[in-house]
Scaffold this motif. Structure first.
Motif, short mmCIF file in Angstrom:
data_model
loop_
_atom_site.label_atom_id
_atom_site.label_comp_id
_atom_site.label_asym_id
_atom_site.label_seq_id
_atom_site.Cartn_x
_atom_site.Cartn_y
_atom_site.Cartn_z
N PHE A 49 -21.13 -26.66 4.51
CA PHE A 49 -19.52 -26.59 5.16
C PHE A 49 -18.49 -27.32 4.31
O PHE A 49 -18.95 -28.60 3.92
CB PHE A 49 -20.13 -27.26 6.52
CG PHE A 49 -18.52 -27.53 7.26
CD1 PHE A 49 -18.27 -26.47 7.93
CD2 PHE A 49 -17.90 -28.95 7.15
CE1 PHE A 49 -16.87 -26.64 8.81
CE2 PHE A 49 -16.82 -28.99 8.03
CZ PHE A 49 -16.04 -27.99 8.91
N ALA A 50 -17.70 -26.69 4.30
CA ALA A 50 -16.25 -27.34 3.86
C ALA A 50 -16.74 -28.15 2.55
O ALA A 50 -17.48 -27.54 1.56
CB ALA A 50 -15.61 -28.27 4.43
N GLY A 51 -16.23 -29.34 2.21
CA GLY A 51 -16.36 -30.09 1.07
C GLY A 51 -18.01 -30.68 0.71
O GLY A 51 -18.14 -31.54 0.00
N GLY A 52 -18.89 -30.52 1.82
CA GLY A 52 -20.01 -31.16 1.81
C GLY A 52 -20.21 -32.36 2.36
O GLY A 52 -19.30 -32.99 3.09
N PRO A 53 -21.36 -33.17 2.28
CA PRO A 53 -21.57 -34.33 2.92
C PRO A 53 -20.39 -35.36 2.83
O PRO A 53 -19.88 -35.30 1.60
CB PRO A 53 -23.10 -34.95 2.27
CG PRO A 53 -23.63 -33.56 2.07
CD PRO A 53 -22.44 -32.73 1.65
N GLY A 54 -20.04 -35.97 3.72
CA GLY A 54 -18.89 -36.89 3.50
C GLY A 54 -17.35 -36.26 3.40
O GLY A 54 -16.32 -37.16 3.40
N SER A 55 -17.30 -34.92 3.72
CA SER A 55 -16.09 -34.39 3.61
C SER A 55 -15.21 -34.85 4.69
O SER A 55 -15.42 -34.56 5.91
CB SER A 55 -16.40 -32.79 3.72
OG SER A 55 -15.06 -32.04 3.83
N HIS A 56 -14.01 -35.21 4.45
CA HIS A 56 -13.03 -35.82 5.20
C HIS A 56 -12.02 -34.56 5.45
O HIS A 56 -10.78 -34.69 4.98
CB HIS A 56 -12.25 -37.08 4.89
CG HIS A 56 -11.77 -37.58 5.93
ND1 HIS A 56 -12.12 -38.80 6.32
CD2 HIS A 56 -10.38 -37.55 6.45
CE1 HIS A 56 -11.23 -39.39 7.26
NE2 HIS A 56 -10.33 -38.54 7.31
#
Length: 454
Positions: A49-56
């Motif tokens: 998903f999106a930018g991955g783990p920690g993606s804000h």
């Protein structure tokens, strides 16, 4: 950030890939759909998903207006874009890695590398329309994309059957993944892949919404995923008979797809790989044999009754072409004229403002902040007293009114087009069954795959 895909992946029952090219396209509804998908699909899966783990980067609509009103007016004039009435927060999905093209293809290749049971590949986000279906695809993180041709070639190298579920605009393009290299002229791939899609390769879909209120949202995923767990779009239990169309005591993906076609109130025109195969392989005329298609029968029965075509189904296609699509063409013509008016008004007011304040169209210019600070009252007065700006606002309102008309026509035409396609599916299936042979066997295999729970 930990955006890279770990290797090797565990054996997967399902793989979900979602988000958008930038945070602006990661609306909260997509995240909510993926949370529901994880619940419905259960264990044994992986999510990118999106930018991955920690993606804000999940976009959530603001409850109240924020920011400098003058800046908002200048932004709407010089650089209109979505997302300014929203904020961003970290994702709640705990993804395995970022949803980039490289990660997506690597994950797919790993998941299908060895023989195994049916893999469900769930794609959620923003679709991209191509010149041909094989050049269409799904927008991914880092302004990359997963094209149908890329996915088909990755699957060509694999040894597992795959069921694709895609909820994006133009997602029906992924139906061409049933063909080797995504090329219809080459014929079906050696390893079976089927799919269920929110929209045809030519149509947009509902479902991308920054409003976190699920009751305000509409989209294929809401109906499809909830139907798989025996519920309506709001999550309330439904009578089994409304979903279990073949009476086997379970809700198949194809039955959930039929529910979305019947109950969806958005602009979606859902389709499948079996529909795509009918249009590629069924004769245009000739003998016909009855084909058992309980899902099509349910869609036809529901929509003929709702739309008033019971006993006059043959008129539906003509009404779609001669009435609704003609009205849409006329509305799009008015929209083009309204947009030209808005563009002309923009040029006039921009010329007035920039003649006095040359940096107002560039908030990155080193003089922009000081210009706004020292000349705020003059800028506000210039806008308030400008006939050109008044015309710009009026033209914008006219564009909005025609857009609302187009949106209403898209919803009406979508429901009628669903009926027309279902009627055509039944006719084409009858002709293909009469022909028989390998083409009919392929259709039956696609149906079985679309009905299967991995």
């Amino acid at each position: 950030m930990h955006g890279e895909l770990p290797a090797p992946l565990p054996s997967l029952r399902w793989l979900a890939i979602g988000g958008g090219a930038t945070p602006e396209f990661n609306q909260v509804s997509i995240e909510q759909d993926l949370l529901l998908a994880k619940e419905v699909f259960g264990t044994g899966g992986a999510l990118l998903f999106a930018g991955g783990p920690g993606s804000h980067g999940v976009q959530v609509e603001d409850a109240e207006a924020r920011g400098d009103p003058l800046l908002a007016r200048l932004a709407q004039l010089f650089a209109p874009r979505g997302g300014r009435e929203a904020s961003y927060r970290p994702t709640q999905l705990s993804p395995l890695a970022a949803a980039t093209r490289a990660n997506a293809l690597a994950a797919v290749k790993q998941a299908v590398a060895e023989p195994g049971p049916l893999l469900r590949l769930y794609l959620a986000g923003h679709g991209e329309r191509g010149e041909t279906p094989r050049h269409g695809g799904l927008g991914l993180w880092g302004q990359t994309s997963l094209q149908v041709a890329d996915l088909a070639e990755a699957l060509d190298a694999g040894e597992r059957p795959v069921q694709i579920v895609a909820t994006s605009c133009f997602s029906g393009a992924f139906a061409d993944a049933l063909f080797k290299k995504g090329e219809p002229a080459v014929g079906p791939a050696a390893t079976l892949r089927c799919g269920l899609f929110a929209a045809t390769a030519e149509r947009e879909a509902s479902g991308c919404d920054p409003n976190p209120d699920r009751a305000a949202q509409e989209g294929y995923a809401l109906h499809f995923l909830n139907a798989l767990r025996g519920r309506d779009r709001a999550g309330q239990p439904l009578p089994v008979a409304q979903l279990d169309l073949d009476g086997d005591g379970k809700v198949s993906p194809l039955e959930a797809h039929a529910r979305a076609r019947i109950a969806g109130q958005g602009i979606d025109v859902p389709t499948t790989t079996s529909e795509r195969w009918l249009r590629a392989a069924a004769p245009n005329r000739g003998k016909s044999r009855p084909a058992a298609l309980v899902e099509e029968d349910a869609v036809i029965a529901a929509l003929t009754a709702e739309l008033g075509y019971a006993g006059r189904e043959a008129e539906a296609a003509a009404d779609l072409e001669q009435t609704l699509l003609k009205a849409m063409d006329e509305a799009y013509g008015r929209l083009g004229a309204a947009s030209e008016r808005e563009d002309a008004a923009y040029r006039a007011v921009a010329a007035e403002l920039l003649a006095r304040f040359p940096v107002l169209d560039d908030p990155w210019h080193p003089d922009f902040a000081s210009t706004l600070k020292h000349h705020r009252a003059e800028i506000e007065a210039a806008l308030t007293g400008s006939a050109a700006y008044s015309e710009f606002e009026a033209a914008g309102a006219a564009v909005g009114a025609v857009q609302a008309e187009v949106a209403e026509l898209l919803v009406r035409s979508a429901r009628l087009e669903r009926l027309v396609r279902a009627l055509a599916n039944r006719v084409l299936a009858g002709r293909l069954k009469a022909r028989g042979g390998k083409a009919w066997a392929t259709f039956e295999a696609l149906l079985a795959c679309e009905r299967a729970q991995p």
